[in-house]
Write a protein that holds these residues in place. Structure first.
Motif, PDB file in Angstrom:
ATOM      1  N   VAL A  49      -1.459   0.398   6.910  1.00 41.77           N
ATOM      2  CA  VAL A  49      -2.365  -0.565   6.308  1.00 41.77           C
ATOM      3  C   VAL A  49      -1.597  -1.426   5.313  1.00 41.77           C
ATOM      4  CG1 VAL A  49      -3.065   1.000   4.438  1.00 41.77           C
ATOM      5  CG2 VAL A  49      -4.601  -0.862   5.142  1.00 41.77           C
ATOM      6  N   MET A  50      -1.985  -2.698   5.227  1.00 41.11           N
ATOM      7  CA  MET A  50      -1.446  -3.613   4.228  1.00 41.11           C
ATOM      8  C   MET A  50      -2.617  -4.190   3.424  1.00 41.11           C
ATOM      9  SD  MET A  50       0.617  -7.243   4.616  1.00 41.11           S
ATOM     10  CE  MET A  50       2.075  -6.566   5.404  1.00 41.11           C
ATOM     11  N   PRO A  51      -2.844  -3.681   2.210  1.00 39.13           N
ATOM     12  CA  PRO A  51      -3.942  -4.195   1.383  1.00 39.13           C
ATOM     13  C   PRO A  51      -3.691  -5.649   0.977  1.00 39.13           C
ATOM     14  CG  PRO A  51      -3.158  -2.069   0.576  1.00 39.13           C
ATOM     15  CD  PRO A  51      -2.146  -2.565   1.570  1.00 39.13           C
ATOM     16  N   ARG A  52      -4.761  -6.390   0.834  1.00 40.68           N
ATOM     17  CA  ARG A  52      -4.667  -7.781   0.389  1.00 40.68           C
ATOM     18  C   ARG A  52      -4.674  -7.895  -1.137  1.00 40.68           C
ATOM     19  NH1 ARG A  52      -6.072 -12.074   3.771  1.00 40.68           N
ATOM     20  NH2 ARG A  52      -5.137 -11.731   5.829  1.00 40.68           N
ATOM     21  N   ARG A  53      -5.128  -6.850  -1.822  1.00 46.82           N
ATOM     22  CA  ARG A  53      -5.121  -6.890  -3.284  1.00 46.82           C
ATOM     23  C   ARG A  53      -5.017  -5.465  -3.826  1.00 46.82           C
ATOM     24  NH1 ARG A  53     -10.714  -7.783  -2.157  1.00 46.82           N
ATOM     25  NH2 ARG A  53     -12.032  -6.106  -2.974  1.00 46.82           N
ATOM     26  N   GLY A  54      -4.709  -5.360  -5.110  1.00 44.56           N
ATOM     27  CA  GLY A  54      -4.604  -4.058  -5.743  1.00 44.56           C
ATOM     28  C   GLY A  54      -3.260  -3.408  -5.485  1.00 44.56           C
ATOM     29  N   GLU A  55      -3.205  -2.101  -5.605  1.00 41.47           N
ATOM     30  CA  GLU A  55      -1.972  -1.344  -5.471  1.00 41.47           C
ATOM     31  C   GLU A  55      -1.399  -1.459  -4.052  1.00 41.47           C
ATOM     32  OE1 GLU A  55      -0.426   3.305  -5.842  1.00 41.47           O
ATOM     33  OE2 GLU A  55      -2.516   2.776  -6.247  1.00 41.47           O
ATOM     34  N   GLY A  56      -0.126  -1.764  -3.982  1.00 36.68           N
ATOM     35  CA  GLY A  56       0.530  -1.836  -2.679  1.00 36.68           C
ATOM     36  C   GLY A  56       0.302  -3.119  -1.930  1.00 36.68           C
TER      37      GLY A  56
ATOM     38  N   LYS B 200      -4.966  -5.544   6.353  1.00 42.09           N
ATOM     39  CA  LYS B 200      -4.505  -5.619   7.733  1.00 42.09           C
ATOM     40  C   LYS B 200      -4.133  -4.227   8.220  1.00 42.09           C
ATOM     41  CE  LYS B 200      -2.818 -10.369   8.047  1.00 42.09           C
ATOM     42  NZ  LYS B 200      -1.646 -11.225   8.406  1.00 42.09           N
ATOM     43  N   LEU B 201      -4.208  -4.036   9.542  1.00 41.52           N
ATOM     44  CA  LEU B 201      -3.862  -2.755  10.147  1.00 41.52           C
ATOM     45  C   LEU B 201      -2.865  -2.959  11.276  1.00 41.52           C
ATOM     46  CD1 LEU B 201      -7.394  -1.100  10.482  1.00 41.52           C
ATOM     47  CD2 LEU B 201      -5.663  -0.574   8.765  1.00 41.52           C
ATOM     48  N   ARG B 202      -2.025  -1.975  11.453  1.00 40.74           N
ATOM     49  CA  ARG B 202      -1.140  -1.953  12.625  1.00 40.74           C
ATOM     50  C   ARG B 202      -0.883  -0.497  13.005  1.00 40.74           C
ATOM     51  NH1 ARG B 202       5.035  -3.582  10.581  1.00 40.74           N
ATOM     52  NH2 ARG B 202       5.411  -1.708   9.319  1.00 40.74           N
ATOM     53  N   VAL B 203      -0.321  -0.321  14.213  1.00 39.45           N
ATOM     54  CA  VAL B 203       0.066   0.999  14.691  1.00 39.45           C
ATOM     55  C   VAL B 203       1.549   0.934  15.028  1.00 39.45           C
ATOM     56  CG1 VAL B 203      -0.191   2.696  16.518  1.00 39.45           C
ATOM     57  CG2 VAL B 203      -2.212   1.605  15.564  1.00 39.45           C
TER      58      VAL B 203
ATOM     59  N   GLY C 289       0.598  -6.467  -0.023  1.00 39.69           N
ATOM     60  CA  GLY C 289       1.682  -7.138   0.680  1.00 39.69           C
ATOM     61  C   GLY C 289       2.700  -6.237   1.340  1.00 39.69           C
ATOM     62  N   ARG C 290       2.481  -4.915   1.329  1.00 39.38           N
ATOM     63  CA  ARG C 290       3.421  -3.984   1.966  1.00 39.38           C
ATOM     64  C   ARG C 290       2.654  -3.050   2.897  1.00 39.38           C
ATOM     65  NH1 ARG C 290       4.747  -3.337  -3.376  1.00 39.38           N
ATOM     66  NH2 ARG C 290       4.130  -1.140  -3.356  1.00 39.38           N
ATOM     67  N   TRP C 291       3.335  -2.619   3.961  1.00 47.27           N
ATOM     68  CA  TRP C 291       2.733  -1.673   4.899  1.00 47.27           C
ATOM     69  C   TRP C 291       2.876  -0.254   4.369  1.00 47.27           C
ATOM     70  CZ3 TRP C 291      -0.378  -3.370   8.511  1.00 47.27           C
ATOM     71  CH2 TRP C 291      -0.190  -4.636   9.068  1.00 47.27           C
ATOM     72  N   HIS C 292       1.775   0.514   4.455  1.00 53.29           N
ATOM     73  CA  HIS C 292       1.760   1.889   3.978  1.00 53.29           C
ATOM     74  C   HIS C 292       1.207   2.799   5.072  1.00 53.29           C
ATOM     75  CE1 HIS C 292       2.409   0.355  -0.112  1.00 53.29           C
ATOM     76  NE2 HIS C 292       1.498  -0.543   0.168  1.00 53.29           N
ATOM     77  N   PRO C 293       1.854   3.942   5.345  1.00 53.89           N
ATOM     78  CA  PRO C 293       1.338   4.884   6.337  1.00 53.89           C
ATOM     79  C   PRO C 293      -0.032   5.429   5.923  1.00 53.89           C
ATOM     80  CG  PRO C 293       3.610   5.398   5.754  1.00 53.89           C
ATOM     81  CD  PRO C 293       3.124   4.400   4.759  1.00 53.89           C
ATOM     82  N   LEU C 294      -0.911   5.550   6.901  1.00 55.98           N
ATOM     83  CA  LEU C 294      -2.246   6.122   6.661  1.00 55.98           C
ATOM     84  C   LEU C 294      -2.437   7.454   7.385  1.00 55.98           C
ATOM     85  CD1 LEU C 294      -4.877   3.231   6.951  1.00 55.98           C
ATOM     86  CD2 LEU C 294      -4.425   4.651   4.951  1.00 55.98           C
TER      87      LEU C 294
END
Length: 246
Positions: free
Chosen positions: A181-188, A147-150, A190-195
């Protein structure tokens, strides 16, 4: 195309003629009829090695359109605000896309289930006091489903209207947003991370009839996925065919 996406296109096809009629009668986009456009710059800011390739693809010149979904004339009534970004492959400011461009569309709607409540939770008086969501997931090259957000800078800028506040923030160098970005699998997961950080540089005047964002313009490897995105395919086309003015 998956079953939910096929279903989305089918439902969109049913709504398409209604959207086209609305755009024709309104002489504009049925939703987000009015907007202001800015030239922007994007730079990677992630601290995660796994996200660096994605963040690097976002970097470069950008074209940004800020809009309200329902009302025209910059009325600051209860509404949903939108933020459309075209990641440009060339620095030229133009309405027309170039090969490799990516369009990303965001609004002050967290999910399809909160659409009806979004006008109540949106601060329509300040572009920089809201966060903007892509609502549905994407298939991101090198990352998978996400998922993406601003997120806005929440700058405390002076002014009587949201346009004045945005201009004051721009002059102070505070008109900034952060792609997350919030990855659906792998590292990170379920959490929002700055891109990457999006900085507005200057307001630009473009032909609103020619400027057309398309959700499936995916030159940076970010492809819409799921029912809601697929719903947009026929409705966007019908809206673009139906409108003659911005």
């Amino acid at each position: 195309m998956s079953f939910p996406e096929e279903l989305g296109r089918a439902v969109g096809a049913l709504w398409g003629p209604v959207v086209r009629m609305g755009a024709t009668l309104r002489h504009a986009r049925l939703f987000h009829p009015d907007g202001i456009t800015y030239r922007g710059e994007v730079k990677a800011v992630t601290g995660r090695d796994s996200l660096l390739p994605v963040a690097a693809r976002l970097a470069g010149p950008a074209l940004v359109r800020l809009s309200s979904a329902l009302w025209r004339g910059q009325r600051e009534w209860p509404d949903i605000l939108g933020l459309a970004v075209r990641l440009r492959s060339e620095p030229t400011v133009t309405e027309l896309p170039s090969p490799g461009d990516q369009d990303l569309l965001f609004a002050t709607v967290r999910s399809p289930w909160t659409l009806g409540l979004a006008p109540l939770s949106t601060d329509t008086h300040d572009w920089l006091e809201n966060d903007y969501y892509a609502v549905s997931p994407f298939q991101v090259a090198g990352l998978g489903r996400a998922k993406l957000r601003v997120v806005s800078s929440h700058a405390d800028a002076p002014g009587h209207t949201r346009v004045e506040r945005l201009e004051a923030a721009l002059q102070a160098g505070q008109a900034r947003f952060t792609f997350e970005v919030m990855p659906r699998r792998g590292e990170g997961t379920g959490r929002w991370h700055p891109l990457a950080e999006l900085r507005l540089v200057e307001q630009v005047t473009l032909d609103p009839v020619t400027l057309r964002f398309w959700p499936y313009r995916n030159g940076r490897g970010i492809t819409p996925a799921g029912f809601v995105h697929a719903l947009r395919i026929p409705t966007y086309r019908q809206s673009q065919e139906g409108r003659t003015l911005h």
